[in-house]
Design a protein around this motif. Structure first.
Motif, PDB file in Angstrom:
ATOM      1  N   LEU A 131      39.541 -46.555 -81.954  1.00 31.15           N
ATOM      2  CA  LEU A 131      39.827 -47.838 -81.317  1.00 31.15           C
ATOM      3  C   LEU A 131      40.356 -48.834 -82.347  1.00 31.15           C
ATOM      4  CD1 LEU A 131      39.671 -49.492 -78.697  1.00 31.15           C
ATOM      5  CD2 LEU A 131      37.327 -50.091 -79.323  1.00 31.15           C
ATOM      6  N   ALA A 132      39.772 -48.839 -83.536  1.00 34.32           N
ATOM      7  CA  ALA A 132      40.258 -49.711 -84.606  1.00 34.32           C
ATOM      8  C   ALA A 132      41.691 -49.352 -84.978  1.00 34.32           C
ATOM      9  CB  ALA A 132      39.348 -49.605 -85.835  1.00 34.32           C
ATOM     10  N   HIS A 133      41.982 -48.074 -85.022  1.00 34.87           N
ATOM     11  CA  HIS A 133      43.350 -47.632 -85.310  1.00 34.87           C
ATOM     12  C   HIS A 133      44.305 -48.079 -84.204  1.00 34.87           C
ATOM     13  CE1 HIS A 133      46.351 -45.160 -87.289  1.00 34.87           C
ATOM     14  NE2 HIS A 133      46.693 -44.710 -86.103  1.00 34.87           N
ATOM     15  N   ALA A 134      43.844 -48.010 -82.958  1.00 34.11           N
ATOM     16  CA  ALA A 134      44.689 -48.385 -81.817  1.00 34.11           C
ATOM     17  C   ALA A 134      45.018 -49.868 -81.796  1.00 34.11           C
ATOM     18  CB  ALA A 134      44.006 -47.984 -80.511  1.00 34.11           C
ATOM     19  N   VAL A 135      44.108 -50.709 -82.280  1.00 29.17           N
ATOM     20  CA  VAL A 135      44.387 -52.151 -82.294  1.00 29.17           C
ATOM     21  C   VAL A 135      45.093 -52.584 -83.573  1.00 29.17           C
ATOM     22  CG1 VAL A 135      42.495 -52.719 -80.733  1.00 29.17           C
ATOM     23  CG2 VAL A 135      42.127 -52.848 -83.198  1.00 29.17           C
ATOM     24  N   GLY A 136      45.380 -51.636 -84.450  1.00 28.45           N
ATOM     25  CA  GLY A 136      46.150 -51.945 -85.659  1.00 28.45           C
ATOM     26  C   GLY A 136      45.323 -52.290 -86.877  1.00 28.45           C
ATOM     27  N   ALA A 137      44.017 -52.108 -86.802  1.00 30.29           N
ATOM     28  CA  ALA A 137      43.139 -52.396 -87.936  1.00 30.29           C
ATOM     29  C   ALA A 137      42.940 -51.106 -88.730  1.00 30.29           C
ATOM     30  CB  ALA A 137      41.814 -52.963 -87.460  1.00 30.29           C
ATOM     31  N   ARG A 138      43.979 -50.685 -89.445  1.00 29.16           N
ATOM     32  CA  ARG A 138      43.969 -49.390 -90.128  1.00 29.16           C
ATOM     33  C   ARG A 138      42.897 -49.308 -91.212  1.00 29.16           C
ATOM     34  NH1 ARG A 138      46.589 -46.469 -94.274  1.00 29.16           N
ATOM     35  NH2 ARG A 138      46.991 -44.344 -93.620  1.00 29.16           N
ATOM     36  N   THR A 139      42.761 -50.365 -92.008  1.00 31.99           N
ATOM     37  CA  THR A 139      41.762 -50.362 -93.079  1.00 31.99           C
ATOM     38  C   THR A 139      40.354 -50.255 -92.494  1.00 31.99           C
ATOM     39  OG1 THR A 139      43.229 -51.760 -94.380  1.00 31.99           O
ATOM     40  CG2 THR A 139      40.950 -51.624 -95.109  1.00 31.99           C
ATOM     41  N   LEU A 140      40.112 -50.977 -91.432  1.00 35.89           N
ATOM     42  CA  LEU A 140      38.825 -50.924 -90.754  1.00 35.89           C
ATOM     43  C   LEU A 140      38.560 -49.523 -90.207  1.00 35.89           C
ATOM     44  CD1 LEU A 140      36.443 -52.706 -89.730  1.00 35.89           C
ATOM     45  CD2 LEU A 140      37.804 -53.144 -87.710  1.00 35.89           C
ATOM     46  N   SER A 141      39.584 -48.939 -89.611  1.00 32.94           N
ATOM     47  CA  SER A 141      39.476 -47.585 -89.068  1.00 32.94           C
ATOM     48  C   SER A 141      39.138 -46.577 -90.164  1.00 32.94           C
ATOM     49  CB  SER A 141      40.787 -47.199 -88.388  1.00 32.94           C
ATOM     50  OG  SER A 141      40.784 -45.852 -88.018  1.00 32.94           O
ATOM     51  N   LEU A 142      39.827 -46.668 -91.285  1.00 31.78           N
ATOM     52  CA  LEU A 142      39.593 -45.723 -92.383  1.00 31.78           C
ATOM     53  C   LEU A 142      38.181 -45.842 -92.936  1.00 31.78           C
ATOM     54  CD1 LEU A 142      42.995 -45.937 -94.285  1.00 31.78           C
ATOM     55  CD2 LEU A 142      42.154 -44.067 -92.850  1.00 31.78           C
ATOM     56  N   GLU A 143      37.696 -47.068 -93.079  1.00 31.09           N
ATOM     57  CA  GLU A 143      36.344 -47.236 -93.612  1.00 31.09           C
ATOM     58  C   GLU A 143      35.296 -46.745 -92.618  1.00 31.09           C
ATOM     59  OE1 GLU A 143      33.469 -50.473 -95.848  1.00 31.09           O
ATOM     60  OE2 GLU A 143      35.529 -51.048 -95.361  1.00 31.09           O
ATOM     61  N   LEU A 144      35.502 -47.019 -91.343  1.00 30.52           N
ATOM     62  CA  LEU A 144      34.573 -46.502 -90.330  1.00 30.52           C
ATOM     63  C   LEU A 144      34.537 -44.975 -90.347  1.00 30.52           C
ATOM     64  CD1 LEU A 144      35.350 -48.842 -87.302  1.00 30.52           C
ATOM     65  CD2 LEU A 144      33.165 -48.669 -88.492  1.00 30.52           C
ATOM     66  N   GLU A 145      35.708 -44.346 -90.402  1.00 27.55           N
ATOM     67  CA  GLU A 145      35.776 -42.882 -90.445  1.00 27.55           C
ATOM     68  C   GLU A 145      35.110 -42.328 -91.699  1.00 27.55           C
ATOM     69  OE1 GLU A 145      39.945 -42.133 -90.200  1.00 27.55           O
ATOM     70  OE2 GLU A 145      39.942 -42.054 -88.015  1.00 27.55           O
ATOM     71  N   ASP A 146      35.359 -42.966 -92.827  1.00 26.92           N
ATOM     72  CA  ASP A 146      34.813 -42.494 -94.096  1.00 26.92           C
ATOM     73  C   ASP A 146      33.284 -42.521 -94.087  1.00 26.92           C
ATOM     74  OD1 ASP A 146      35.363 -41.555 -96.785  1.00 26.92           O
ATOM     75  OD2 ASP A 146      34.594 -43.496 -97.476  1.00 26.92           O
ATOM     76  N   ILE A 147      32.717 -43.627 -93.654  1.00 31.08           N
ATOM     77  CA  ILE A 147      31.251 -43.741 -93.646  1.00 31.08           C
ATOM     78  C   ILE A 147      30.642 -42.801 -92.607  1.00 31.08           C
ATOM     79  CG2 ILE A 147      29.319 -45.304 -93.273  1.00 31.08           C
ATOM     80  CD1 ILE A 147      31.143 -47.581 -94.277  1.00 31.08           C
ATOM     81  N   ALA A 148      31.274 -42.701 -91.445  1.00 33.63           N
ATOM     82  CA  ALA A 148      30.751 -41.809 -90.402  1.00 33.63           C
ATOM     83  C   ALA A 148      30.821 -40.353 -90.845  1.00 33.63           C
ATOM     84  CB  ALA A 148      31.526 -42.007 -89.096  1.00 33.63           C
ATOM     85  N   PHE A 149      31.933 -39.955 -91.477  1.00 36.27           N
ATOM     86  CA  PHE A 149      32.066 -38.583 -91.968  1.00 36.27           C
ATOM     87  C   PHE A 149      31.003 -38.288 -93.023  1.00 36.27           C
ATOM     88  CE2 PHE A 149      33.933 -35.289 -94.709  1.00 36.27           C
ATOM     89  CZ  PHE A 149      34.205 -34.315 -93.755  1.00 36.27           C
ATOM     90  N   LYS A 150      30.772 -39.258 -93.899  1.00 37.22           N
ATOM     91  CA  LYS A 150      29.759 -39.082 -94.946  1.00 37.22           C
ATOM     92  C   LYS A 150      28.370 -38.901 -94.339  1.00 37.22           C
ATOM     93  CE  LYS A 150      28.135 -41.293 -99.182  1.00 37.22           C
ATOM     94  NZ  LYS A 150      28.310 -42.461-100.062  1.00 37.22           N
ATOM     95  N   SER A 151      28.089 -39.613 -93.255  1.00 31.57           N
ATOM     96  CA  SER A 151      26.791 -39.502 -92.594  1.00 31.57           C
ATOM     97  C   SER A 151      26.649 -38.195 -91.824  1.00 31.57           C
ATOM     98  CB  SER A 151      26.601 -40.678 -91.636  1.00 31.57           C
ATOM     99  OG  SER A 151      25.456 -40.493 -90.859  1.00 31.57           O
ATOM    100  N   LEU A 152      27.721 -37.790 -91.146  1.00 29.85           N
ATOM    101  CA  LEU A 152      27.649 -36.589 -90.302  1.00 29.85           C
ATOM    102  C   LEU A 152      27.736 -35.290 -91.098  1.00 29.85           C
ATOM    103  CD1 LEU A 152      29.938 -37.797 -87.394  1.00 29.85           C
ATOM    104  CD2 LEU A 152      27.471 -37.399 -87.280  1.00 29.85           C
ATOM    105  N   PHE A 153      28.564 -35.297 -92.133  1.00 30.13           N
ATOM    106  CA  PHE A 153      28.805 -34.085 -92.918  1.00 30.13           C
ATOM    107  C   PHE A 153      28.676 -34.395 -94.409  1.00 30.13           C
ATOM    108  CE2 PHE A 153      31.613 -34.172 -89.167  1.00 30.13           C
ATOM    109  CZ  PHE A 153      31.052 -33.137 -88.447  1.00 30.13           C
ATOM    110  N   PRO A 154      27.449 -34.657 -94.891  1.00 22.04           N
ATOM    111  CA  PRO A 154      27.298 -35.107 -96.282  1.00 22.04           C
ATOM    112  C   PRO A 154      27.770 -34.083 -97.313  1.00 22.04           C
ATOM    113  CG  PRO A 154      25.157 -34.694 -95.264  1.00 22.04           C
ATOM    114  CD  PRO A 154      26.185 -34.574 -94.196  1.00 22.04           C
TER     115      PRO A 154
END
Length: 158
Positions: free
Chosen positions: A106-129
């Motif tokens: 959703l962040a990527h869709a609204v154009g907040a690319r940096t926000l999207s990348l940080e959300l993905e990075d932290i979520a990936f780290k939590s889900l697949f450490p």
């Protein structure tokens, strides 16, 4: 962000805690801030039934069509703040999956690319450490090599 969005972000916690009501926000601050706060609460309380790809895509489209974009961005920023303090949250795996499937795209869709990348990075780290640390170690190992390639490309372009 305008003053209305910032004040909504600050007031959201007070309203959630029961220290203020929506009626008080409307009367003492402004009707438009109360409307934005109401929109943000609707997003926050949106029913997330199943996190399969089709339902997540439908929910993202629903957010984009029916909500004020400022309320969406405010919710994304609040999700990012929660993700940064993820270890203190109960059920952080479920929260991370929700962020990975719904809010980062959703962040990527609204154009907040940096926000999207940080959300993905932290979520990936939590889900697949383990995978995260493996990829991170590999990238750090090849960092010098990649920097030299980038410098060569820059020199050719200039």
């Amino acid at each position: 962000m305008d003053a209305e969005v910032i004040s909504t972000g600050l007031l959201r916690e007070a309203v959630d805690a029961g220290l203020l009501t929506m009626h008080e926000v409307k009367n003492q601050i402004s009707a438009s801030t109360a409307r934005l706060l109401h929109e943000n609460h609707r997003i926050k309380n949106a029913p997330i039934v199943d996190l399969d790809d089709e339902n997540a895509d439908t929910l993202r489209k629903f957010f984009l069509i029916y909500y004020d974009i400022r309320a969406i961005i405010l919710e994304l920023v609040l999700k990012l703040d929660a993700m940064r303090h993820l270890l203190h949250l109960p059920q952080h795996q479920k929260f991370s999956l929700e962020v990975m499937k719904i809010y980062a795209p959703l962040a990527h869709a609204v154009g907040a690319r940096t926000l999207s990348l940080e959300l993905e990075d932290i979520a990936f780290k939590s889900l697949f450490p383990y995978s995260y640390f493996y990829v991170d170690a590999w990238l750090r190992c090849h960092e010098k090599e990649n920097k030299s390639r980038i410098n060569v490309c820059k020199d050719k372009l200039l």
